[in-house]
Every structure is written in C-alpha cells, then in structure tokens.
Design an enzyme around this catalytic site. Structure first.
Site, PDB file in Angstrom:
ATOM      1  N   GLN A   1      -8.987   1.197   0.962  1.00 40.68           N
ATOM      2  CA  GLN A   1      -7.974   2.269   0.954  1.00 40.68           C
ATOM      3  C   GLN A   1      -8.266   3.283  -0.157  1.00 40.68           C
ATOM      4  O   GLN A   1      -8.192   4.500   0.044  1.00 40.68           O
ATOM      5  CB  GLN A   1      -6.585   1.659   0.761  1.00 40.68           C
ATOM      6  CG  GLN A   1      -5.509   2.668   0.425  1.00 40.68           C
ATOM      7  CD  GLN A   1      -4.124   2.057   0.380  1.00 40.68           C
ATOM      8  OE1 GLN A   1      -3.538   1.820   1.411  1.00 40.68           O
ATOM      9  NE2 GLN A   1      -3.598   1.800  -0.812  1.00 40.68           N
TER      10      GLN A   1
ATOM     11  N   GLY B   1      -4.138   0.794  -6.480  1.00 44.55           N
ATOM     12  CA  GLY B   1      -4.705  -0.485  -6.897  1.00 44.55           C
ATOM     13  C   GLY B   1      -6.061  -0.747  -6.245  1.00 44.55           C
ATOM     14  O   GLY B   1      -6.277  -0.408  -5.085  1.00 44.55           O
TER      15      GLY B   1
ATOM     16  N   HIS C   1       2.280  -3.170  -9.296  1.00 47.86           N
ATOM     17  CA  HIS C   1       2.846  -1.815  -9.308  1.00 47.86           C
ATOM     18  C   HIS C   1       3.214  -1.405 -10.733  1.00 47.86           C
ATOM     19  O   HIS C   1       3.059  -0.238 -11.108  1.00 47.86           O
ATOM     20  CB  HIS C   1       4.084  -1.745  -8.415  1.00 47.86           C
ATOM     21  CG  HIS C   1       3.808  -1.997  -6.968  1.00 47.86           C
ATOM     22  ND1 HIS C   1       4.114  -3.182  -6.342  1.00 47.86           N
ATOM     23  CD2 HIS C   1       3.227  -1.208  -6.025  1.00 47.86           C
ATOM     24  CE1 HIS C   1       3.760  -3.110  -5.073  1.00 47.86           C
ATOM     25  NE2 HIS C   1       3.218  -1.930  -4.847  1.00 47.86           N
TER      26      HIS C   1
ATOM     27  N   HIS D   1       5.951  -5.316  -7.521  1.00 43.48           N
ATOM     28  CA  HIS D   1       5.631  -6.508  -8.314  1.00 43.48           C
ATOM     29  C   HIS D   1       4.769  -6.076  -9.501  1.00 43.48           C
ATOM     30  O   HIS D   1       4.654  -4.864  -9.788  1.00 43.48           O
ATOM     31  CB  HIS D   1       4.932  -7.560  -7.445  1.00 43.48           C
ATOM     32  CG  HIS D   1       3.831  -6.994  -6.586  1.00 43.48           C
ATOM     33  ND1 HIS D   1       2.666  -6.525  -7.117  1.00 43.48           N
ATOM     34  CD2 HIS D   1       3.749  -6.787  -5.239  1.00 43.48           C
ATOM     35  CE1 HIS D   1       1.897  -6.090  -6.145  1.00 43.48           C
ATOM     36  NE2 HIS D   1       2.527  -6.220  -4.994  1.00 43.48           N
TER      37      HIS D   1
HETATM   38  O1  PAF Z   1      -0.990   0.753  -0.813  1.00 45.16           O
HETATM   39  C1  PAF Z   1       0.118   1.080  -0.354  1.00 45.16           C
HETATM   40  O2  PAF Z   1       1.173   0.616  -0.777  1.00 45.16           O
HETATM   41  C2  PAF Z   1       0.193   2.080   0.797  1.00 45.16           C
HETATM   42  O3  PAF Z   1      -0.873   1.908   1.671  1.00 45.16           O
HETATM   43  C3  PAF Z   1       0.291   3.542   0.337  1.00 45.16           C
HETATM   44  C4  PAF Z   1      -0.941   3.984  -0.449  1.00 45.16           C
HETATM   45  C5  PAF Z   1       1.539   3.716  -0.519  1.00 45.16           C
HETATM   46  C6  PAF Z   1       0.415   4.474   1.545  1.00 45.16           C
HETATM   47  O4  PAF Z   1       1.522   4.154   2.339  1.00 45.16           O
END
Ligand code: PAF
Length: 281
Positions: free
Chosen positions: A153, A147, A37, A34
């Site tokens: 994360q 992001g 990204h 989306h």
């Molecule tokens: O944020 C995401 O889409 C996922 O956690 C990632 C970083 C691609 C790892 O699978």
C-alpha cells in the site's frame, strides 16, 4: 481537537494554518486505532506544525466477500487516542460525503499494485489509491504518514502521488509489533486464542527466511520452507511469500547487494494476515 465531517469544513480549518505558513501532516486511518496508529501520529507530529487524522472505513477497498460490515468501528475511543496523541483536527466523513451519488472516478495504479495483495484482492488498491488521492486533495497536507506493515500500500501511494504530481511527501513508519512479534493490526481482534498463539509464526518465519537469503541461501528454498513452517504453525493457507525490490516492488529487478523486501500473506482461521521484512539481498 476538532472533529469535522465535511470536505468544506476540513478545507476551511486547514486553510487557516496554510495562511499562517504552518505545515500540515495527514494520518489517514480507517479507525479501530491501536499502538501502530499512535506511532504514526507521533511520527507526524515531528514532521509538521499541525496534525490532521482521518477516520473513514473506505467501502471501495473491500471486496464483496470481505469484512466491510464487520470491520470494527470504535469512534469514541479513536477520538480519545487521537486527542491524547496531539492531533488537532479529525476528518471523519460519512460515506456519501466521500462518494456522493454519481461518483464515477477511480485512480488505477499499475506497477507496485500488481501481484501480492493486488492479485488476491482485485480492486483493493484501486479503492485505496482513489480514497487516498481524495484525502490528499481535500486536505492538501505537506506530508502524509503510513505504516510499513502495509508495505505494498505504501509503495502504491508513493507512486500514485508521484505520477499525479500531488505535492505531498509520503512517509513510511516502521511496523509496530506486539511483544511476541505479531504486527499490530485492527484485524488481530478477529483471532481466537489458539489462532492468536499461532499468529507470530508469520513474522518469525519471514525473519528466518530473510536471514537465510541474506546469508546466500537459494531464494526459492527459503520461501518454500517459510511457507511450510507457517502452515505447520496452524495457518490454513499461505497466499504468497515473495521477495521483491524494496523501492519499486519489481519482482524481476531484485539485485545482489540492493535493498529487498520479503512479503507474505496467509490465512489464519477466517482472518487474513500480512507482514513483511526488509533485507539486503
Ligand atoms: O491503511 C489504511 O488504514 C487504509 O488503507 C487507508 C490508507 C487509510 C486508506 O483507506
């Protein structure tokens, strides 16, 4: 734009660029792409000569009771978006290319992976750190972009790359939002119309609480009021609203005058939404 599905083909393509002394940026994704990204790809293009994107719905970062089977898979549309964004190489491996039979190694990050989503989703950040370590070592990018919506994360990946001496610059890109403030997410598609109308409350109440904290209000009062307002807006459960140090996510070390992050997760119908805002404490 070329799509490859094996580590060997990814390595061969990237190696040509490295031999020409060109730089490479990696945008790891799970597909269902989306606007957020697209922003990652735009950012990546400014940082390197070539952009590689990966599409892999990583089973190891989903809990047994989570949405792995339902997670949207939209490869054709994803490839179109990536091509239009200027990506030159897409790595879209099948599960057994990433985790061949007998795969027995995981990457465990403590520190920033503890608490918040790490408490509610046991094993999630082990899965994320493992797959991102593999993607880094498979692609060997100079820079990788993620992001800030998934702020925890981002901090886990930064720490993992630092601790394992993986020579990649990890970059966070500001959250992309819908016009009403809801953070773009592949999971927003799960919301029914009533839930979609309630969803912006998460960001709105985080902003209100962040403003109050910056103005000197008591942190506990601000986060408690935010949780109650999120529930009143139609959410079923607030998992956490917490203030952390922005750089390390250490809860004990938020100091006056330093960058902090207010992070939240809440359940809306069957969908779990997360969001966060930055502030100076
Ligand atoms: O944020 C995401 O889409 C996922 O956690 C990632 C970083 C691609 C790892 O699978």
């Amino acid at each position: 734009m070329k799509t490859v599905r094996t580590v060997a083909a990814l390595r061969a393509a990237v190696q040509q660029w490295r031999e020409a002394r060109s730089s490479v940026a990696l945008v790891p994704t799970m597909g269902a792409l989306h606007a957020a990204h697209a922003a990652l790809v735009d950012d990546a293009r400014t940082r390197a000569d070539h952009v590689v994107a990966s599409i892999f719905v990583n089973p190891r970062q989903f809990g047994d009771d989570e949405d792995l089977a339902e997670y949207p898979r939209t490869e054709e549309a994803d490839l179109r978006q990536l091509r239009e964004g200027g990506v030159e190489l897409v790595f879209a491996p099948p599960v057994d290319e990433m985790y061949p039979d007998g795969a027995a190694t995981s990457v465990v990050v403590t520190g920033p992976a503890e608490g918040l989503c790490g408490a509610a989703r046991p094993g999630h950040f082990v899965g994320v750190a493992t797959v991102v370590t593999k993607l880094f070592l498979q692609c060997l990018p100079d820079v990788a972009v993620f992001g800030e919506k998934d702020y925890q994360q981002l901090k886990v990946i930064e720490r993992m790359a630092r601790d394992l001496d993986i020579p990649v610059e990890v970059v966070g890109v500001p959250t992309v939002r819908e016009v009403d403030g809801l953070a773009c997410s592949s999971r927003n598609g799960y919301l029914d119309p009533d839930e979609r109308a309630s969803a912006p409350a998460l960001y709105r109440e985080l902003q209100t609480a962040a403003r109050r904290i910056t103005d000197g209000s008591d942190v506990l009062a601000a986060v408690t009021d935010a949780s109650q307002a999120i529930l009143r807006a139609g959410f079923q459960e607030v998992e956490y609203v917490e203030l952390r140090r922005a750089d390390t996510l250490d809860p004990a070390l938020v100091r006056k005058g330093t960058p902090a992050r207010l992070l939240a997760a809440a359940q809306l119908g069957t969908t779990r939404l997360i969001d966060n805002v930055g502030l100076i404490f």
